[in-house]
Write an enzyme that holds these catalytic residues in place. Structure first.
Site, short mmCIF file in Angstrom:
data_model
loop_
_atom_site.label_atom_id
_atom_site.label_comp_id
_atom_site.label_asym_id
_atom_site.label_seq_id
_atom_site.Cartn_x
_atom_site.Cartn_y
_atom_site.Cartn_z
NE ARG A 50 46.68 49.94 38.62
CZ ARG A 50 46.79 48.92 37.80
NH1 ARG A 50 45.82 48.04 37.67
NH2 ARG A 50 47.90 48.73 37.11
CG ASP A 52 38.63 48.78 41.97
OD1 ASP A 52 39.56 48.67 41.15
OD2 ASP A 52 38.58 48.13 43.03
CE1 TYR A 110 40.38 55.50 48.18
CE2 TYR A 110 42.20 55.20 49.71
CZ TYR A 110 41.70 55.20 48.42
OH TYR A 110 42.53 54.89 47.37
NE ARG A 197 34.89 47.74 46.68
CZ ARG A 197 34.93 47.23 45.45
NH1 ARG A 197 35.79 47.71 44.55
NH2 ARG A 197 34.13 46.25 45.12
#
Lengths: 245, 245
Positions: A50, A52, A110, A197
């Protein structure tokens, strides 16, 4: 049935994340609809994970089974002629039957971007977190090193997801600056919900003097979400690569 | 009355250009409305020039007269708290009474970006022209040199604007490549309507072998619009700087 892998880029600004949901436009639905037009089949599109709302991807991997005879190498052209400009397919490839975009993945990379100018930048607002207070890059680099290796990262996860274990291995966590952009570059075998995050928010706390880099190891080991930093906003995050064995 | 200069950046994707028009959202109207909120006055906002729908700016200059006592240096903060993320004010400055954002300008610098990958890029589609056919950079550089100096550029203008003269001086026209991006970087004392986009389209014709670089001088001197290249699409264009004496 063929098993086809696609690689995608997307600017997530306009989407409610990857995963299909009711009453909201998602990347998965947009790509699935385009594939169904091309193949005239119902497609079960499997994503590598997933993302966001507002999160971007440059190396997103998805896969699907199909009886269609459209060559995999032609799929990017067919898809890009249908997809909106903010989603691009740049690779299609036939895979072994057992390849699964999510279950076969062994790691991800990431990046998280922070824009450090006094004023925001109209061209980076979609792709970075504007943070105008001073950040000490050396402190951020030092704090980052504490994350590398295997740890229980339960203190760096948002609730709302069920996982078997909250232990993950971070292969590398680098922080570098180019002009006004600080980039946090992280590779690991997997990430908990909002983990990148929260790490980004914590490194910003370290850079801003709210957390001492030498306390970072303690904070990780405390498994206490309240000792970590804030969850950095989504638009700074971009999935760069997914690794398969 | 004070005479205040503002410097703006904007991502023009969502706007019908700079200039106020009926039934369409423009940058001028958006900034004017924000200034009127801050000053409680009717503002006549003077821009350094028009930009078309989808064209961007990184160094846009505008000016307005005001009786407000808000310090010029605080205006960027006040404006950015009201403006959408795709318009940013990064400088406010009190000027002499006779400064005029448009009439005082003595030159401008634009860049035009071409994205050369086989597939489009989801992160450059708003900011570049995707051109997937081969381009010979050396031919583009050679053709570019013919534009430098003073010429009648009537063959490189779209109709629809009235100007006293179509003679302009190009101070420099550079073409360079970084990764998949070719940048056309042009400075001059002024530009006719669509002139930079027609020059960009013509340089792409030169790079693609449709126009010989050695014919460029002839084509300019012919003053014949049909001998130049196509008008390159707006999203590749960005106003970088405005020069004042």
């Amino acid at each position: 049935m063929r098993n086809v892998k696609l690689m995608l880029q997307y600017d997530g600004t306009a989407y409610h994340g990857w995963q299909i949901q009711k009453n909201a436009v998602t990347v998965q639905e947009t790509v699935k609809n385009a594939l169904e037009k091309i193949t005239n089949e119902n497609i079960n599109l499997i994503g590598c994970g997933r993302t966001d709302t507002g999160v971007h991807a440059q190396g997103y991997v998805c896969s699907f089974k199909t009886s269609s005879s459209v060559p995999a190498s032609r799929l990017p052209y067919a898809l890009n002629s249908i997809l909106p400009d903010d989603i691009v397919c740049y690779l299609g490839e036939d895979m072994e039957e057992d390849f699964h975009a999510k279950n076969s993945a062994v790691g991800k990379r990431y990046i998280y971007r922070i824009y450090c100018g006094e004023f925001p930048d109209a061209f980076y607002s979609r792709y970075s977190w504007h943070y105008k207070y001073p950040l000490d890059l050396e402190k951020m680099k030092k704090a980052a090193k504490a994350f590398e290796g295997e740890h229980d990262f339960i203190g760096f996860a948002s609730s709302g997801f069920t996982v078997k274990t909250t232990v993950r291995t971070i292969y590398s966590l680098d922080v570098y600056k180019d002009g006004n952009i600080i980039t946090i570059d992280i590779k690991g075998n997997g990430f908990l919900y909002n983990m990148v995050r929260i790490i980004a928010g914590t490194l910003v706390f370290a850079g801003g003097g709210k957390i001492r880099p030498e306390d970072m190891e303690d904070i990780i080991n405390s498994k206490d979400r309240t000792r970590a930093g804030i969850t950095a906003p989504p638009q700074g995050l971009c999935l760069k690569e997914v690794y398969y064995s």
